[in-house]
Design an enzyme around this catalytic site. Structure first.
Site, PDB file in Angstrom:
ATOM      1  N   ASN A   1       1.556 -10.802 -10.439  1.00 28.87           N
ATOM      2  CA  ASN A   1       0.897  -9.725 -11.202  1.00 28.87           C
ATOM      3  C   ASN A   1       1.882  -8.802 -11.906  1.00 28.87           C
ATOM      4  OD1 ASN A   1       1.657  -8.661  -8.685  1.00 28.87           O
ATOM      5  ND2 ASN A   1       0.049  -7.115  -8.748  1.00 28.87           N
TER       6      ASN A   1
ATOM      7  N   GLU B   1       4.805  -6.417   1.766  1.00 26.92           N
ATOM      8  CA  GLU B   1       3.942  -5.588   0.904  1.00 26.92           C
ATOM      9  C   GLU B   1       2.753  -6.460   0.526  1.00 26.92           C
ATOM     10  OE1 GLU B   1       4.314  -2.529   0.374  1.00 26.92           O
ATOM     11  OE2 GLU B   1       6.384  -2.197   0.961  1.00 26.92           O
TER      12      GLU B   1
ATOM     13  N   CYS C   1      -1.941  -4.248  -6.943  1.00 26.96           N
ATOM     14  CA  CYS C   1      -2.210  -4.198  -5.497  1.00 26.96           C
ATOM     15  C   CYS C   1      -2.841  -2.875  -5.098  1.00 26.96           C
ATOM     16  CB  CYS C   1      -0.939  -4.460  -4.707  1.00 26.96           C
ATOM     17  SG  CYS C   1       0.425  -3.414  -5.190  1.00 26.96           S
TER      18      CYS C   1
HETATM   19  P1  NAD Z   1       0.581 -15.172  -2.866  1.00 31.82           P
HETATM   20  O1  NAD Z   1       0.689 -14.649  -1.491  1.00 31.82           O
HETATM   21  O2  NAD Z   1      -0.290 -16.335  -3.124  1.00 31.82           O
HETATM   22  O3  NAD Z   1       2.036 -15.642  -3.371  1.00 31.82           O
HETATM   23  C1  NAD Z   1       3.143 -14.769  -3.440  1.00 31.82           C
HETATM   24  C2  NAD Z   1       4.434 -15.588  -3.442  1.00 31.82           C
HETATM   25  O4  NAD Z   1       4.589 -16.249  -2.178  1.00 31.82           O
HETATM   26  C3  NAD Z   1       4.499 -16.674  -4.504  1.00 31.82           C
HETATM   27  O5  NAD Z   1       5.771 -16.629  -5.127  1.00 31.82           O
HETATM   28  C4  NAD Z   1       4.328 -17.963  -3.696  1.00 31.82           C
HETATM   29  O6  NAD Z   1       5.005 -19.037  -4.277  1.00 31.82           O
HETATM   30  C5  NAD Z   1       4.976 -17.598  -2.354  1.00 31.82           C
HETATM   31  N1  NAD Z   1       4.463 -18.344  -1.198  1.00 31.82           N
HETATM   32  C6  NAD Z   1       3.226 -18.892  -1.036  1.00 31.82           C
HETATM   33  N2  NAD Z   1       3.111 -19.423   0.203  1.00 31.82           N
HETATM   34  C7  NAD Z   1       4.283 -19.198   0.852  1.00 31.82           C
HETATM   35  C8  NAD Z   1       4.773 -19.500   2.164  1.00 31.82           C
HETATM   36  N3  NAD Z   1       4.027 -20.146   3.079  1.00 31.82           N
HETATM   37  N4  NAD Z   1       6.022 -19.112   2.494  1.00 31.82           N
HETATM   38  C9  NAD Z   1       6.781 -18.444   1.610  1.00 31.82           C
HETATM   39  N5  NAD Z   1       6.383 -18.151   0.345  1.00 31.82           N
HETATM   40  C10 NAD Z   1       5.144 -18.517  -0.034  1.00 31.82           C
HETATM   41  O7  NAD Z   1       0.200 -13.919  -3.788  1.00 31.82           O
HETATM   42  P2  NAD Z   1      -0.182 -13.903  -5.342  1.00 31.82           P
HETATM   43  O8  NAD Z   1      -1.506 -14.573  -5.518  1.00 31.82           O
HETATM   44  O9  NAD Z   1       0.987 -14.386  -6.139  1.00 31.82           O
HETATM   45  O10 NAD Z   1      -0.352 -12.310  -5.615  1.00 31.82           O
HETATM   46  C11 NAD Z   1      -1.545 -11.609  -5.424  1.00 31.82           C
HETATM   47  C12 NAD Z   1      -1.538 -10.846  -4.102  1.00 31.82           C
HETATM   48  O11 NAD Z   1      -0.364 -10.059  -3.994  1.00 31.82           O
HETATM   49  C13 NAD Z   1      -2.694  -9.851  -3.958  1.00 31.82           C
HETATM   50  O12 NAD Z   1      -3.236  -9.928  -2.650  1.00 31.82           O
HETATM   51  C14 NAD Z   1      -2.034  -8.485  -4.146  1.00 31.82           C
HETATM   52  O13 NAD Z   1      -2.686  -7.408  -3.546  1.00 31.82           O
HETATM   53  C15 NAD Z   1      -0.702  -8.736  -3.545  1.00 31.82           C
HETATM   54  N6  NAD Z   1       0.278  -7.748  -4.047  1.00 31.82           N
HETATM   55  C16 NAD Z   1       0.711  -6.753  -3.198  1.00 31.82           C
HETATM   56  C17 NAD Z   1       1.601  -5.779  -3.666  1.00 31.82           C
HETATM   57  C18 NAD Z   1       2.097  -4.652  -2.763  1.00 31.82           C
HETATM   58  O14 NAD Z   1       3.075  -3.987  -3.118  1.00 31.82           O
HETATM   59  N7  NAD Z   1       1.482  -4.398  -1.614  1.00 31.82           N
HETATM   60  C19 NAD Z   1       2.033  -5.830  -4.992  1.00 31.82           C
HETATM   61  C20 NAD Z   1       1.564  -6.859  -5.819  1.00 31.82           C
HETATM   62  C21 NAD Z   1       0.687  -7.825  -5.340  1.00 31.82           C
END
Ligand code: NAD
Length: 478
Positions: free
Chosen positions: A148, A245, A280
């Protein structure tokens, strides 16, 4: 166009390339990047181990100078990066400008904090000797980030990790990696060879290898709560330090003394719908006094009706598409469920993009829902906002806290002292008074969630110290 990963070693090119498509026009291939497997993580960690000692031998102030200089280098390519970011992520151009600016803002704050690392903290000095606390780097830090804010979220992790004297292996989101591959190459060029590697890979295998790797001592992750839990489980087998996060379901509570004017409605719309709701800590639930639900819904609707939903590079577009099909499907499903539960859905704005070719969706507001409805309890991460009524302040607080999440929240009032008192009752890492969202973030203050929204903090001094191990030196006599 082919994009290379940021590595100091050759990659096995037999695995082919992965396409990144434009969410506003999925016929358009924005770029390709090399497919890699977990073996690339091992090479990156080796390179990081070799590069880290010379980097940590510099003072933090010297390291800060290099990071600040990189922000100047990036200025020269800002407009190229902005366009690339819009085309791969789907956001509108001004949001891309705002996102890229995080890099410089973070370096400026870190430059002011560097002295905390150069000067040990004197804990005791009482004539029997001294106890001092030094902040040592972990060594190799693994960072994993989502789609995002695919350039800014790495910045707020990579920059403090480097300032603390660590080497970094960064795994960016596979669906929006290109801006980072260009931008962080510029940073890597100013650093010792191998100190910063940027990888990406479809599926979890690359990120998972990074979390498992025995020579990676710290993991900083931003993404969904589900992935955060998996990462915490994997990291726990080596008692690895983690910052997580995760997802949010932020409540905004409008108090009964709040002026219901156009300024309020515009601020609520920005807080909820910026980046098509894919923030987020966007406002994801809105609580207003029961007698004001219609008035607030009408006010928000009239702001949203001025929105044009289209390609973020087109003049006049106010809101881009969702980033991917699965995200649009999820929001569509939650809104359908809300309708089935008796919610009144108002779709707003004008569709300029083609929903057959891009992941476009009209923004909506939904009234008449129970707090247990899925649209209220689940993180929609998209452009649909439920508005719920409350009768007493205690009820509003209870409804707002009735969630597994605890990232941010906000209180809207004409009485700031009352707002600050009410804010303390909300379960969240940050509660804003009379604002909410990305414009309210200040890199000097720590940021992070409670409950299922995460572990640890980033930004501010706590965010910098999260990339250090305290080392206590005692010269006190027996
Ligand atoms: P996601 O968890 O699907 O993926 C995030 C990253 O993790 C990607 O780069 C992915 O390749 C990697 N990944 C996936 N599975 C993994 C594993 N088993 N081990 C290690 N790495 C792995 O999230 P998304 O769909 O890319 O993003 C959306 C989510 O992120 C929403 O829930 C949003 O709220 C959250 N978010 C949180 C914050 C915050 O600061 N709290 C900020 C932005 C987004």
């Amino acid at each position: 166009m082919n994009f290379e990963l940021v590595t100091s070693f050759p990659l096995d090119d037999s695995l082919g390339y992965v396409e990144v498509r434009n969410p506003a026009n999925t016929d358009e291939v924005v770029g390709l990047y090399p497919k890699i497997g977990p073996a690339a993580v091992d090479l990156a960690v080796n390179a990081a181990l070799n590069a880290q000692p010379s980097w940590s031998a510099l003072s933090a102030s010297q390291r800060a100078e290099i990071l600040v200089a990189t922000a100047v280098d990036l200025d020269a390519v800002t407009s190229e990066l902005e366009e690339l970011l819009v085309r791969e992520q789907g956001k509108v151009r001004w949001e891309a400008t705002f996102e890229l600016a995080f890099f410089e803002a973070t370096t400026a704050v870190l430059a002011d904090l560097a002295h905390h690392l150069d000067e040990p903290e004197v804990v005791v000095d009482d004539g029997m000797g001294r106890i001092t606390m030094h902040h040592e780097p972990f060594g190799v830090v693994g960072i994993i980030t989502p789609w995002n804010y695919p350039f800014a979220i790495p910045a707020i992790k990579v920059l403090p990790a480097l300032l603390a004297g660590n080497a970094v292996v960064l795994v960016v989101s596979p669906s929006a990696p290109l801006t980072s591959l260009v931008g962080y190459r510029i940073l890597a060029a100013r650093l010792p060879d191998g100190l910063l590697t940027v990888l990406t890979g479809e599926g979890p295998s690359v990120g998972q290898r990074l979390v498992e790797h025995p020579d990676v001592s710290k993991i900083s992750f931003t993404g969904s709560t589900a992935t955060g839990r998996t990462i915490a489980r994997t990291a726990s087998s080596r008692l690895k330090s983690v910052v997580l996060e995760l997802g949010g379901n932020d409540a905004a509570v409008v108090l009964d003394d709040c002026e219901l004017d156009e300024g309020l409605f515009e601020n609520l719309v920005t807080g909820a719908f910026m980046t098509t709701g894919q923030v987020c800590f966007a406002i994801k639930r809105l609580y207003v006094p029961s007698g004001s639900v219609d008035r607030v819904a009408e006010g928000i609707e009239s702001v949203l009706n001025t929105f044009v939903i289209g390609n973020g590079l087109d003049d006049g577009t106010s809101m881009g598409p969702l980033h991917c099909r699965s995200q649009r499907d999820k929001v569509v499903e939650l809104v359908a469920d809300a309708k089935a539960e008796g919610g009144q859905v108002r779709e707003c704005g004008t569709l300029a993009g083609d929903p057959e070719k891009g992941w476009f969706l009209l923004p909506s507001i939904v009234t008449g829902l129970d707090n247990k409805a899925r649209l209220v309890q689940e993180e929609q991460f998209g452009p649909s906002l439920p508005i719920l009524g409350y009768d007493t302040l205690d009820e509003a607080i209870a409804l707002a806290n009735d969630t597994e999440f605890g990232l941010c929240s906000s209180v809207w009032t004409s009485d700031e002292d009352r707002g600050a008192r009410t804010a303390r009752r909300l379960e969240a890492g940050t509660t804003f008074v009379n604002s909410h969202g990305l414009f309210s973030i200040d890199a000097r203050a720590p940021f992070g969630g409670v409950k299922q929204s995460g572990i640890g903090r980033e930004l501010g001094l706590p965010g910098l110290l999260a990339f250090c191990e305290p080392h206590v030196i005692s010269t006190r006599h027996l």
